[in-house]
Structures are given as C-alpha cells and as structure tokens.
Design a protein around this motif. Structure first.
Motif, mmCIF file in Angstrom:
data_model
loop_
_atom_site.group_PDB
_atom_site.id
_atom_site.type_symbol
_atom_site.label_atom_id
_atom_site.label_comp_id
_atom_site.label_asym_id
_atom_site.label_seq_id
_atom_site.Cartn_x
_atom_site.Cartn_y
_atom_site.Cartn_z
ATOM 1 N N GLN A 71 41.877 128.941 -8.527
ATOM 2 C CA GLN A 71 42.488 127.729 -7.976
ATOM 3 C C GLN A 71 43.412 128.027 -6.802
ATOM 4 O O GLN A 71 44.023 127.116 -6.250
ATOM 5 C CB GLN A 71 43.278 126.998 -9.075
ATOM 6 C CG GLN A 71 42.457 126.627 -10.296
ATOM 7 C CD GLN A 71 41.282 125.741 -9.948
ATOM 8 O OE1 GLN A 71 41.401 124.828 -9.136
ATOM 9 N NE2 GLN A 71 40.131 125.999 -10.571
ATOM 10 N N SER A 72 43.502 129.300 -6.412
ATOM 11 C CA SER A 72 44.338 129.728 -5.279
ATOM 12 C C SER A 72 45.781 129.246 -5.422
ATOM 13 O O SER A 72 46.376 128.702 -4.491
ATOM 14 C CB SER A 72 43.739 129.235 -3.955
ATOM 15 O OG SER A 72 42.480 129.833 -3.722
ATOM 16 N N ARG A 73 46.353 129.473 -6.602
ATOM 17 C CA ARG A 73 47.747 129.105 -6.807
ATOM 18 C C ARG A 73 48.688 130.003 -6.013
ATOM 19 O O ARG A 73 49.782 129.579 -5.638
ATOM 20 C CB ARG A 73 48.090 129.189 -8.294
ATOM 21 C CG ARG A 73 47.417 128.116 -9.143
ATOM 22 C CD ARG A 73 47.766 128.272 -10.604
ATOM 23 N NE ARG A 73 47.223 129.502 -11.163
ATOM 24 C CZ ARG A 73 47.936 130.460 -11.716
ATOM 25 N NH1 ARG A 73 49.245 130.345 -11.792
ATOM 26 N NH2 ARG A 73 47.360 131.540 -12.209
ATOM 27 N N LEU A 74 48.261 131.238 -5.758
ATOM 28 C CA LEU A 74 49.145 132.204 -5.099
ATOM 29 C C LEU A 74 48.659 132.597 -3.710
ATOM 30 O O LEU A 74 49.105 133.604 -3.155
ATOM 31 C CB LEU A 74 49.297 133.458 -5.968
ATOM 32 C CG LEU A 74 50.001 133.242 -7.308
ATOM 33 C CD1 LEU A 74 50.107 134.541 -8.072
ATOM 34 C CD2 LEU A 74 51.381 132.628 -7.109
ATOM 35 N N ALA A 75 47.758 131.808 -3.149
ATOM 36 C CA ALA A 75 47.300 132.038 -1.775
ATOM 37 C C ALA A 75 46.989 130.688 -1.142
ATOM 38 O O ALA A 75 46.307 129.863 -1.741
ATOM 39 C CB ALA A 75 46.067 132.933 -1.745
ATOM 40 N N PRO A 76 47.457 130.432 0.076
ATOM 41 C CA PRO A 76 47.158 129.160 0.745
ATOM 42 C C PRO A 76 45.661 129.019 1.015
ATOM 43 O O PRO A 76 44.914 130.004 1.031
ATOM 44 C CB PRO A 76 47.942 129.256 2.056
ATOM 45 C CG PRO A 76 48.975 130.302 1.816
ATOM 46 C CD PRO A 76 48.360 131.278 0.862
ATOM 47 N N ALA A 81 55.033 132.594 3.247
ATOM 48 C CA ALA A 81 53.836 131.935 3.766
ATOM 49 C C ALA A 81 54.045 130.453 4.041
ATOM 50 O O ALA A 81 53.111 129.779 4.485
ATOM 51 C CB ALA A 81 52.657 132.125 2.805
ATOM 52 N N GLY A 82 55.227 129.940 3.756
ATOM 53 C CA GLY A 82 55.469 128.519 4.006
ATOM 54 C C GLY A 82 56.300 127.884 2.922
ATOM 55 O O GLY A 82 57.231 128.489 2.379
ATOM 56 N N ALA A 83 55.932 126.661 2.556
ATOM 57 C CA ALA A 83 56.735 125.886 1.606
ATOM 58 C C ALA A 83 56.547 126.324 0.162
ATOM 59 O O ALA A 83 57.384 126.022 -0.688
ATOM 60 C CB ALA A 83 56.385 124.397 1.743
ATOM 61 N N SER A 84 55.449 127.006 -0.115
ATOM 62 C CA SER A 84 55.130 127.366 -1.497
ATOM 63 C C SER A 84 55.201 128.866 -1.725
ATOM 64 O O SER A 84 54.826 129.661 -0.849
ATOM 65 C CB SER A 84 53.719 126.859 -1.869
ATOM 66 O OG SER A 84 53.639 125.463 -1.745
#
Length: 223
Positions: free
Chosen positions: A80-85, A166-169
C-alpha cells in the motif's frame, strides 16, 4: 521469518525501526564490536562475506546495504506504499533523494570525523603524538567541520517547509536518514538547527521507535 543480524552501534538500528513501522515479525541476532578496533566480530562473515551490519536474511535471500534492504523490504511488505510516496509525484523524487543522501553525502564526513578522533586518541610513540594530533586537528577544522556544518544547515532548511524529509508524511526516507542525523548529533551537534532537532524529537516519539528501543536498546554513537 525475517532475521536481522544486528551489530551494536550500527545502521542495523534503523532496519529494526523499519520492521517495527511495517508491523512485521522478525528475529534479531545480536553482535558486539571488538572493544579495541570497534570492528564487527568475524562471526558476521559467516552471514555475509564483508562481515558488516546490517544484514537481513529473508527466506532464501541475504540482504546487505541499508538502502537496498529498505527498498527490498518495502517492495515485499508495503504493497500500500505507506512508507513511500506514490511513483510520479514530487514527493517520490524527494524520497529517492534523501534515501541516497543519507549514505552518499551525509555519512562520509561523519565517518572521517570518527576516524580522526581515533587518530587523536590512539596510543603511539610520544614523538609522533603531536604530529598526528596536529594533522587530525587541521583536517577536522579545514575539511570535516565545514562539511558537517553545511550538511546540517542543508538538512535543517529542507525540514523548514515540511515536517518530514519526503514531505508532509513520514516515510522510509526518515528511517534511512535517522542514523546520519543521530551521528551528526553525537559528533557535530545539532543545537543550531531547530528544524532538525524537532524532526528528531518527533521521530523518537513514534511508537515504532519506542518498540525498537525495547527490542534492541538505544543507538549509542561515539562523539
């Protein structure tokens, strides 16, 4: 079962953190450094020819190099790509950048700093000691310290607009960067960079980080 071959005071700490963030089951095999050389014990060469850590054994694969381990584990266990944009986004570009910055730009001057510190503290003939210490001090002042400061300022500026690398997350880029930031805090200090300090506080407040400490203890790095 995933097995992490974990050397004390090493990058293996962030691999355990990643596994905790992913909620995966894993085993840990612990190793201690030689107290004189600070090198990994020879037993690690039975796992990987270079005898370094981290090494992860996942099924029939033996994985080495932190960045490669992180990306492989994400491909396998983070569908689900929780740890990669998402691919194709500006955040993904930043993610890739910081994944490589951690070892490509941040760690070399930190490693040189540690080596020069050991040179200054090494036992040697009395007549050689002043020369060795003078050389170490000059290299530190002219080359290493400016690079450490430039890297710290750069990382701090990157975190001024967004809370995570990497941004907001939060992402695996933050996991990958954690060792470099902690090493900088130990060897150069981050007191001048409030955004970097705030990032470290928030990272260490994560539940997965706390589980990592409970599993393998804190990451204690030499100054």
């Amino acid at each position: 079962m995933i097995v992490v071959h974990h050397l004390e005071k090493s990058r293996a700490h962030r691999i355990v953190w990643l596994l905790e963030e992913l909620g995966l089951d894993y085993d840990v095999v612990r190793y201690r450094r030689d107290p004189d050389t600070l090198l990994a014990p020879p037993e690690l060469r039975a796992v990987h020819p270079l005898g370094r850590s981290p090494v992860v054994v996942d099924g029939g694969d033996t994985l080495a190099e932190s960045g490669a381990i992180v990306e492989t584990l994400l491909e396998r266990y983070d569908p689900q790509s929780r740890l990669a944009p998402a691919v194709g986004t500006p955040e993904r570009v930043r993610w890739h950048y910081w994944m490589h910055f951690a070892e490509g730009s941040a760690m070399p001057p930190l490693l040189i700093s540690l080596i020069l510190k050991r040179v200054r503290e090494a036992r040697m003939p009395f007549f050689a000691r002043p020369v060795a210490r003078t050389i170490a001090d000059r290299v530190t002042a002219s080359l290493v310290a400016p690079q450490l400061r430039a890297n710290g300022q750069y990382m701090d500026q990157a975190l001024a607009a967004d809370p995570w690398f990497a941004g907001a997350s939060f992402s695996a880029a933050d996991v990958q960067m954690s060792f470099a930031v902690q090493a900088l805090a130990a060897r150069g200090g981050i007191d001048d960079w409030p955004h970097l300090q705030d990032w470290l506080r928030r990272a260490q407040a994560r539940e997965a980080w706390r589980r990592t400490l409970a599993r393998v203890g804190p990451l204690e790095l030499a100054g």
